[in-house]
Design a protein around this motif. Structure first.
Motif, PDB file in Angstrom:
ATOM      1  N   ASN A  24      33.728  37.818  45.865  1.00  0.00           N
ATOM      2  CA  ASN A  24      34.837  39.388  45.055  1.00  0.00           C
ATOM      3  C   ASN A  24      34.948  40.154  46.263  1.00  0.00           C
ATOM      4  O   ASN A  24      34.058  39.657  47.679  1.00  0.00           O
ATOM      5  CB  ASN A  24      33.137  39.923  44.526  1.00  0.00           C
ATOM      6  CG  ASN A  24      32.045  40.831  44.262  1.00  0.00           C
ATOM      7  OD1 ASN A  24      32.171  40.640  45.908  1.00  0.00           O
ATOM      8  ND2 ASN A  24      31.270  40.484  44.125  1.00  0.00           N
ATOM      9  N   ASN A  25      35.554  41.318  46.368  1.00  0.00           N
ATOM     10  CA  ASN A  25      35.765  42.318  47.698  1.00  0.00           C
ATOM     11  C   ASN A  25      34.973  42.627  48.625  1.00  0.00           C
ATOM     12  O   ASN A  25      34.121  42.568  49.357  1.00  0.00           O
ATOM     13  CB  ASN A  25      36.378  43.135  47.312  1.00  0.00           C
ATOM     14  CG  ASN A  25      37.862  42.944  46.095  1.00  0.00           C
ATOM     15  OD1 ASN A  25      37.832  41.844  46.327  1.00  0.00           O
ATOM     16  ND2 ASN A  25      38.844  43.988  45.700  1.00  0.00           N
ATOM     17  N   LYS A  41      42.625  47.506  47.382  1.00  0.00           N
ATOM     18  CA  LYS A  41      43.563  47.296  46.853  1.00  0.00           C
ATOM     19  C   LYS A  41      45.017  48.627  47.003  1.00  0.00           C
ATOM     20  O   LYS A  41      46.436  48.028  46.642  1.00  0.00           O
ATOM     21  CB  LYS A  41      43.536  47.985  44.740  1.00  0.00           C
ATOM     22  CG  LYS A  41      42.300  46.218  44.966  1.00  0.00           C
ATOM     23  CD  LYS A  41      42.610  46.404  42.624  1.00  0.00           C
ATOM     24  CE  LYS A  41      41.882  45.014  42.042  1.00  0.00           C
ATOM     25  NZ  LYS A  41      41.370  44.805  40.912  1.00  0.00           N
ATOM     26  N   ILE A  50      43.459  39.893  49.385  1.00  0.00           N
ATOM     27  CA  ILE A  50      42.713  40.267  47.125  1.00  0.00           C
ATOM     28  C   ILE A  50      42.886  39.288  46.646  1.00  0.00           C
ATOM     29  O   ILE A  50      42.249  38.702  45.837  1.00  0.00           O
ATOM     30  CB  ILE A  50      42.721  41.658  46.618  1.00  0.00           C
ATOM     31  CG1 ILE A  50      42.512  42.694  47.690  1.00  0.00           C
ATOM     32  CG2 ILE A  50      42.997  41.505  45.169  1.00  0.00           C
ATOM     33  CD1 ILE A  50      42.992  43.795  47.039  1.00  0.00           C
ATOM     34  N   ALA A  51      44.380  38.840  46.470  1.00  0.00           N
ATOM     35  CA  ALA A  51      45.054  37.820  45.608  1.00  0.00           C
ATOM     36  C   ALA A  51      43.823  36.128  46.168  1.00  0.00           C
ATOM     37  O   ALA A  51      43.636  35.622  45.020  1.00  0.00           O
ATOM     38  CB  ALA A  51      46.238  37.096  45.659  1.00  0.00           C
ATOM     39  N   ILE A  53      40.570  36.348  46.901  1.00  0.00           N
ATOM     40  CA  ILE A  53      39.733  36.382  46.553  1.00  0.00           C
ATOM     41  C   ILE A  53      39.566  35.914  45.371  1.00  0.00           C
ATOM     42  O   ILE A  53      38.602  35.622  45.020  1.00  0.00           O
ATOM     43  CB  ILE A  53      38.838  37.954  47.307  1.00  0.00           C
ATOM     44  CG1 ILE A  53      38.763  38.321  48.938  1.00  0.00           C
ATOM     45  CG2 ILE A  53      37.789  38.297  46.283  1.00  0.00           C
ATOM     46  CD1 ILE A  53      38.664  39.052  49.189  1.00  0.00           C
ATOM     47  N   ASP A  54      40.538  36.838  44.633  1.00  0.00           N
ATOM     48  CA  ASP A  54      40.714  36.448  43.167  1.00  0.00           C
ATOM     49  C   ASP A  54      40.836  34.439  42.628  1.00  0.00           C
ATOM     50  O   ASP A  54      39.857  34.237  42.190  1.00  0.00           O
ATOM     51  CB  ASP A  54      41.707  36.919  42.588  1.00  0.00           C
ATOM     52  CG  ASP A  54      41.922  38.662  42.631  1.00  0.00           C
ATOM     53  OD1 ASP A  54      40.270  38.604  42.520  1.00  0.00           O
ATOM     54  OD2 ASP A  54      42.352  39.142  42.306  1.00  0.00           O
ATOM     55  N   ASN A  57      37.845  32.527  43.158  1.00  0.00           N
ATOM     56  CA  ASN A  57      36.413  34.422  42.706  1.00  0.00           C
ATOM     57  C   ASN A  57      36.993  32.931  40.849  1.00  0.00           C
ATOM     58  O   ASN A  57      35.974  32.433  40.755  1.00  0.00           O
ATOM     59  CB  ASN A  57      36.872  34.570  42.155  1.00  0.00           C
ATOM     60  CG  ASN A  57      35.587  35.484  41.120  1.00  0.00           C
ATOM     61  OD1 ASN A  57      34.886  34.900  40.961  1.00  0.00           O
ATOM     62  ND2 ASN A  57      35.940  37.390  40.319  1.00  0.00           N
ATOM     63  N   GLU A  58      38.105  32.416  40.869  1.00  0.00           N
ATOM     64  CA  GLU A  58      38.463  31.631  39.759  1.00  0.00           C
ATOM     65  C   GLU A  58      37.879  30.191  39.732  1.00  0.00           C
ATOM     66  O   GLU A  58      37.545  29.576  38.853  1.00  0.00           O
ATOM     67  CB  GLU A  58      39.648  31.516  39.265  1.00  0.00           C
ATOM     68  CG  GLU A  58      40.063  33.157  38.545  1.00  0.00           C
ATOM     69  CD  GLU A  58      39.907  32.805  37.202  1.00  0.00           C
ATOM     70  OE1 GLU A  58      39.524  32.195  36.416  1.00  0.00           O
ATOM     71  OE2 GLU A  58      38.920  34.213  36.663  1.00  0.00           O
ATOM     72  N   ARG A  61      34.841  30.084  38.726  1.00  0.00           N
ATOM     73  CA  ARG A  61      33.613  30.604  38.069  1.00  0.00           C
ATOM     74  C   ARG A  61      34.481  29.319  36.689  1.00  0.00           C
ATOM     75  O   ARG A  61      33.654  29.263  35.522  1.00  0.00           O
ATOM     76  CB  ARG A  61      35.011  31.280  36.981  1.00  0.00           C
ATOM     77  CG  ARG A  61      33.917  32.633  37.460  1.00  0.00           C
ATOM     78  CD  ARG A  61      35.164  33.589  36.573  1.00  0.00           C
ATOM     79  NE  ARG A  61      34.433  34.840  37.109  1.00  0.00           N
ATOM     80  CZ  ARG A  61      35.816  35.989  36.658  1.00  0.00           C
ATOM     81  NH1 ARG A  61      36.614  35.859  36.051  1.00  0.00           N
ATOM     82  NH2 ARG A  61      35.164  37.417  37.247  1.00  0.00           N
TER      83      ARG A  61
END
Length: 126
Positions: A24-25, A41, A50-51, A53-54, A57-58, A61
């Motif tokens: 995460n950030n 952000k 941030i994109a 990182i997201d 993260n996906e 998950r």
């Protein structure tokens, strides 16, 4: 890309390689040697970071979701099999009770003043 963003992207890659680490950030900022909350952000230069990182993260998950989905499916299957087994036990018990009642009735009919016309066969079980 400026130098500070390069540090963040390197930290992100290190976190990706580690198994089980949250991405995460804040985790990326700490891994980069910065303070929590340094990735915001509201800063336009952080949009690509941030994109990324997201997206990372996906990716981490997805396997967890697949495992939890398979676990839930196995639990549902177990519950369905338990329900089917209970229904089978109920039918079995009902049929056993009916057989006992029919045997009692047959015994009562044979044991009274009624004389059977034929002798029962030895293999019939009566």
């Amino acid at each position: 890309m400026n130098e500070s963003l390069a540090v963040y992207f390197e930290a992100l890659e290190r976190l990706r390689r580690r198994k089980g680490s949250k991405i995460n950030n804040d985790a990326v900022a700490v891994e980069a040697g910065r303070k929590k909350g340094s990735i915001k952000k509201s800063r336009p230069q952080h949009a690509t970071l941030i994109a990324a990182i997201d997206a990372a993260n996906e990716e981490t998950r997805r396997p967890q979701n697949e495992v939890s989905n398979r676990l839930q499916q196995a639990k549902d299957d177990k519950e369905e099999l338990r329900r089917l087994l209970d229904a089978a036990y109920t039918r079995e018990l009902s049929l056993a009770r009916e057989v006992m009642e029919l045997r009692r009735e047959l015994k009562k009919l044979r044991g009274g003043n009624v004389i059977p016309i034929r002798e029962p066969r030895p293999d019939s079980g009566f």
